[in-house]
Design a protein around this motif. Sequence first.
Motif, PDB file in Angstrom:
ATOM      1  N   ILE B 145      42.716  22.348 -29.757  1.00 61.40           N
ATOM      2  CA  ILE B 145      44.072  21.932 -29.368  1.00 61.40           C
ATOM      3  C   ILE B 145      44.927  21.702 -30.600  1.00 61.40           C
ATOM      4  CG2 ILE B 145      45.424  20.145 -28.197  1.00 61.40           C
ATOM      5  CD1 ILE B 145      42.917  19.591 -26.514  1.00 61.40           C
ATOM      6  N   LEU B 150      48.128  23.755 -26.725  1.00 66.62           N
ATOM      7  CA  LEU B 150      47.546  23.778 -25.384  1.00 66.62           C
ATOM      8  C   LEU B 150      47.719  25.164 -24.770  1.00 66.62           C
ATOM      9  CD1 LEU B 150      48.806  20.349 -24.005  1.00 66.62           C
ATOM     10  CD2 LEU B 150      46.407  21.025 -24.330  1.00 66.62           C
ATOM     11  N   ILE B 230      41.947  21.893 -21.353  1.00 68.58           N
ATOM     12  CA  ILE B 230      42.960  21.969 -22.404  1.00 68.58           C
ATOM     13  C   ILE B 230      44.101  22.872 -21.954  1.00 68.58           C
ATOM     14  CG2 ILE B 230      41.548  21.346 -24.372  1.00 68.58           C
ATOM     15  CD1 ILE B 230      41.051  24.313 -24.844  1.00 68.58           C
TER      16      ILE B 230
END
Lengths: 399, 276
Positions: B145, B150, B230
């Motif tokens: 991340i 994202l 994520i």
Amino acid sequence: MNKIEVNHLTKIFGSRPKLGLEYLNNGETKDDILEKTGQTVGVNQVSFSVKSGETFVIMGLSGSGKSTLIRLVNRLIEPTDGEVYIDGEDIKTMNHSGLIKTRRQKIAMVFQGFGLLPHRTVINNVAYGLELRGVNKEERERVAKKVIEDVGLSGHQNSYPEELSGGMQQRVGLARALTNDSDILLMDEAFSALDPIIRKEMQDELIQLQNKLGKTVLFITHDLDEALKLGDRIAVMKDGKIVQIGSAEEILENPVDDYVATFVKDVNRSKILEASQVMHTPEVLHNYKDGPRVAVRKMEEVGASSIFVVNKNNHFEGLLTIDNAIKAYNEQMPVESVQIEDVHVVSSETALDDLIGMAIDAKYPIAVVNEGRFLGIISRVSILSGLVLGKKDAEEVAP
Amino acid sequence: MNYFELPLEEWTNTFVYDWLLPQLGGFFDGISAILQSFVDIVTGMLTSIPPEVIAITFILLLWWLSGKGIALFAFIGFLFIGSVDLWVESMETLSIVIVATIVSIIIGIPTGILGSKNNTVDKLIRPILDFMQTLPIFVYLIPAILLFGLGGVPAVIATFVFAMPPAVRLTNLGIRQVSKEVVEASTAFGSTSRQLLFKIQLPLALPSIMTGINQTIMLALSMAVVASMIGAPGLGSTVLTGISQVNVGQGLTGGLAIVVLAIILDRLTQGIGKKL
């Protein structure tokens, strides 16, 4: 000129081969070196040379280093020390591209386990060497097809190796080596994995091929009979060393030490002696000048009941028995009309082994003929005396 | 056992925040952009083609490669995915799997070849692969991340890390398993190492390599659910929503859709492996 020349070639396996070499040069034995340094001497200062067109057999038991030795010749294994000259060029100091060129053009190899490419058809296996050289598809398939026919595999060119029997697979291996048209053939226990009958067949074929092609063959085997049959000269190897080099006869008659002597003790004479060594030259009838009358007189002189007929060029024509000769004489017939042509004919290189079976059912002596020329005859007596007494004595005993 | 203090945690954070991100941020952004467009293209393709066309293509392919039974299964499976209204999610998951698999193959197979040719490289690669496969997934989800933001790209990266090892290992193994005598024969006839690789080793290692690719795809699919944490779109987020809302039904439908995809992709790659 020597095709292959090997000088003091040494291979030491292990993590510190140079150390092993030092000990070896100081005259230590293989066992001592293993004990002191942990290095294994595979091939120990071997020297020999192979002439062009010669079949040179290296014979030894397993572990004697013969398979390592043959791999040193085309540098599949890197030598530790010594030189290998192929056509006068030292393969050991050759650079990479030179080595690849030599392998492509000068040396072909046949393997014990055949080493065929399982994902390729027979023809693509056979053409592999040419493919590596960059020969175009059409040309390499044309050459490969011809060789496949030569080794008796026509019709199988699109099969995969696993679909063939062991003997046929090794024919593919042989064809692949021949397609390369290199002067040198390395054969590593090439026939050892085959059944005895197939093996004999392949040996005979190799001999025939050799007569035709005259390659320089380096043949490895653990089988003495095979060595004696194929080799112009034989080297006996033990513990990485060559203990004796000589012709089959020299090794049989004068083994250099006990090791070689035990090796050759049980050898079957019938496999080494050839027709030419036990035959004798009889009185013959020259059909261009002799008639039945001369034939009868000649037979009477030597006390035989038959006589072989040859023409002006000493070419074999047939056999005349005493009965037929008298018949021809009485009825004024020419010799040709009564001579028997259906007699056993062999070449001078036929092994005694093969003559035995023939002699059992032969009514008349066997004729030895090379390229049409009549050389001599073999009777049952000459075979038996050859078996018992060997070559030299056989000549004395034969009438 | 606390003989001395090892501030690995601080070191790592300092390394990542004070050096890696400021220094190499641009580099990671570049990779991110490339992967993002790659994912977008594949997703765009899969979602813009009518579902019927995709379904029929897959069914016919499976019929040809693996037989009638599995083709019938695919037919029922695709009907199911369509009727629970998860087609778009399935295609999103599929595109992440496809991109991650392609990246794994592009990097994994050459690495495997290198490892098979050189024992030192092999010894170096092995622990890295162990590391990639056994490190808890969440541990590298966090840096993914940080480095890639994202969405789909960090999901592809995380999936790639988890799914590539079989491609490397089985390529390596396949090449090493090629019979020594066959390699020797090729060398004796004068093959260069390139010829040896392409004419002998790779063709003979192909079944093993295909098994590796198959395993990569399976692992990629199993990673898809986790990657949705994520922000990766697809079936994973359906399952995740199901879990967070304690919606058993949604969890099950999403889960079953993943299973359907897995079986179809598995049989498909196995079938390709057999045909080769």
